[in-house]
Design an enzyme around this catalytic site. Sequence first.
Site, PDB file in Angstrom:
ATOM      1  NE  ARG A 151      44.843 -45.092 -28.792  1.00 18.11           N
ATOM      2  CZ  ARG A 151      45.371 -45.142 -29.911  1.00 18.11           C
ATOM      3  NH1 ARG A 151      45.773 -46.322 -30.712  1.00 18.11           N
ATOM      4  NH2 ARG A 151      46.044 -43.926 -30.401  1.00 18.11           N
TER       5      ARG A 151
ATOM      6  NE  ARG B  86      49.621 -43.555 -34.951  1.00 20.50           N
ATOM      7  CZ  ARG B  86      49.013 -42.808 -34.088  1.00 20.50           C
ATOM      8  NH1 ARG B  86      49.003 -41.341 -34.061  1.00 20.50           N
ATOM      9  NH2 ARG B  86      48.352 -43.093 -32.742  1.00 20.50           N
TER      10      ARG B  86
ATOM     11  NE  ARG C 163      51.014 -44.748 -30.621  1.00 19.63           N
ATOM     12  CZ  ARG C 163      50.423 -43.796 -30.514  1.00 19.63           C
ATOM     13  NH1 ARG C 163      50.902 -42.505 -30.835  1.00 19.63           N
ATOM     14  NH2 ARG C 163      49.173 -43.744 -29.602  1.00 19.63           N
TER      15      ARG C 163
ATOM     16  CE  LYS D  13      44.950 -36.011 -29.864  1.00 21.92           C
ATOM     17  NZ  LYS D  13      44.440 -37.172 -30.515  1.00 21.92           N
TER      18      LYS D  13
HETATM   19  P1  AMP Z   1      48.188 -40.556 -27.540  1.00 20.47           P
HETATM   20  O1  AMP Z   1      49.881 -40.618 -28.137  1.00 20.47           O
HETATM   21  O2  AMP Z   1      47.846 -39.028 -27.212  1.00 20.47           O
HETATM   22  O3  AMP Z   1      47.349 -41.049 -28.652  1.00 20.47           O
HETATM   23  O4  AMP Z   1      48.259 -41.408 -26.102  1.00 20.47           O
HETATM   24  C1  AMP Z   1      48.422 -42.425 -26.155  1.00 20.47           C
HETATM   25  C2  AMP Z   1      47.905 -43.205 -24.905  1.00 20.47           C
HETATM   26  O5  AMP Z   1      48.530 -42.440 -23.753  1.00 20.47           O
HETATM   27  C3  AMP Z   1      46.581 -43.080 -24.746  1.00 20.47           C
HETATM   28  O6  AMP Z   1      45.893 -43.906 -25.429  1.00 20.47           O
HETATM   29  C4  AMP Z   1      46.500 -43.124 -23.094  1.00 20.47           C
HETATM   30  O7  AMP Z   1      46.570 -44.536 -22.677  1.00 20.47           O
HETATM   31  C5  AMP Z   1      47.555 -42.411 -22.609  1.00 20.47           C
HETATM   32  N1  AMP Z   1      47.429 -41.087 -22.477  1.00 20.47           N
HETATM   33  C6  AMP Z   1      47.986 -39.830 -23.250  1.00 20.47           C
HETATM   34  N2  AMP Z   1      47.604 -38.783 -22.745  1.00 20.47           N
HETATM   35  C7  AMP Z   1      46.694 -39.155 -21.897  1.00 20.47           C
HETATM   36  C8  AMP Z   1      45.906 -38.492 -20.777  1.00 20.47           C
HETATM   37  N3  AMP Z   1      45.997 -36.876 -21.033  1.00 20.47           N
HETATM   38  N4  AMP Z   1      45.225 -38.980 -19.664  1.00 20.47           N
HETATM   39  C9  AMP Z   1      45.173 -40.336 -19.896  1.00 20.47           C
HETATM   40  N5  AMP Z   1      46.063 -41.159 -20.580  1.00 20.47           N
HETATM   41  C10 AMP Z   1      46.612 -40.607 -21.642  1.00 20.47           C
END
Ligand code: AMP
Length: 206
Positions: A159, A142, A148, A28
């Site tokens: 996740r 990654r 990360r 994404k």
């Molecule tokens: P991402 O980079 O989109 O994979 O997001 C990493 C982490 O950030 C996720 O596993 C959540 O802990 C938090 N996070 C990101 N976007 C959201 C969202 N829309 N709602 C809740 N937590 C979020």
Amino acid sequence: MTTPAQTPSADAPAARRLLIVGPPGAGKGTQATRIAEALAIPAISTGDIFRANVSQQTELGVLAKSYMDKGEYVPDSVTNDMVRSRLAEDDATGGFLLDGYPRTLDQVDALDAVLADLGASLDAVLLLEVDSDAVVQRLVARGAEQGRSDDTEETIRRRLEVYAEQTAPLVDVYEKRGLVRRVDGMASIDDVTAALLAALGAPDAR
Ligand code: AMP
């Protein structure tokens, strides 16, 4: 030139108020950056905003990290407020690509309310479809490359569960609204970008 069914006409303006949805590891973030650049709209990643706050050790960052490191979602109220302020910024008035938001049904409602207040509505929801074994491998790689802290195997598994429980149901909601454009996320990065742009009726910038 023949136009395949369901592909918007090349003359139609490209859709510009967009979401990109898919499981962790679907690509994404990579694709959001490319599509946003091609359409000259901001890519807004809630994960990136949280990570920036974590590295600056803000109050929001400290709170977000406690959820992110466990693979859980940050509470909706916090996330919704953050997105409401971001979408009110000037650069988002002509369009945006939200990456990683909404992720819960409550966030879908909150986004609807924010857009209604702004007099706007969504044009399309891009869905990246991927194989779940492959995404675990991508995320482990990654984690090793980028360090990360939520890319450890245990957190990745959590996740993916949280995505299946809380985020996959959103696809049905947007499907009923006729907004979902499905793209095979297992193809090469360039091919996925081209397919996403084609799904939006935008010219391929390559
Ligand atoms: P991402 O980079 O989109 O994979 O997001 C990493 C982490 O950030 C996720 O596993 C959540 O802990 C938090 N996070 C990101 N976007 C959201 C969202 N829309 N709602 C809740 N937590 C979020």
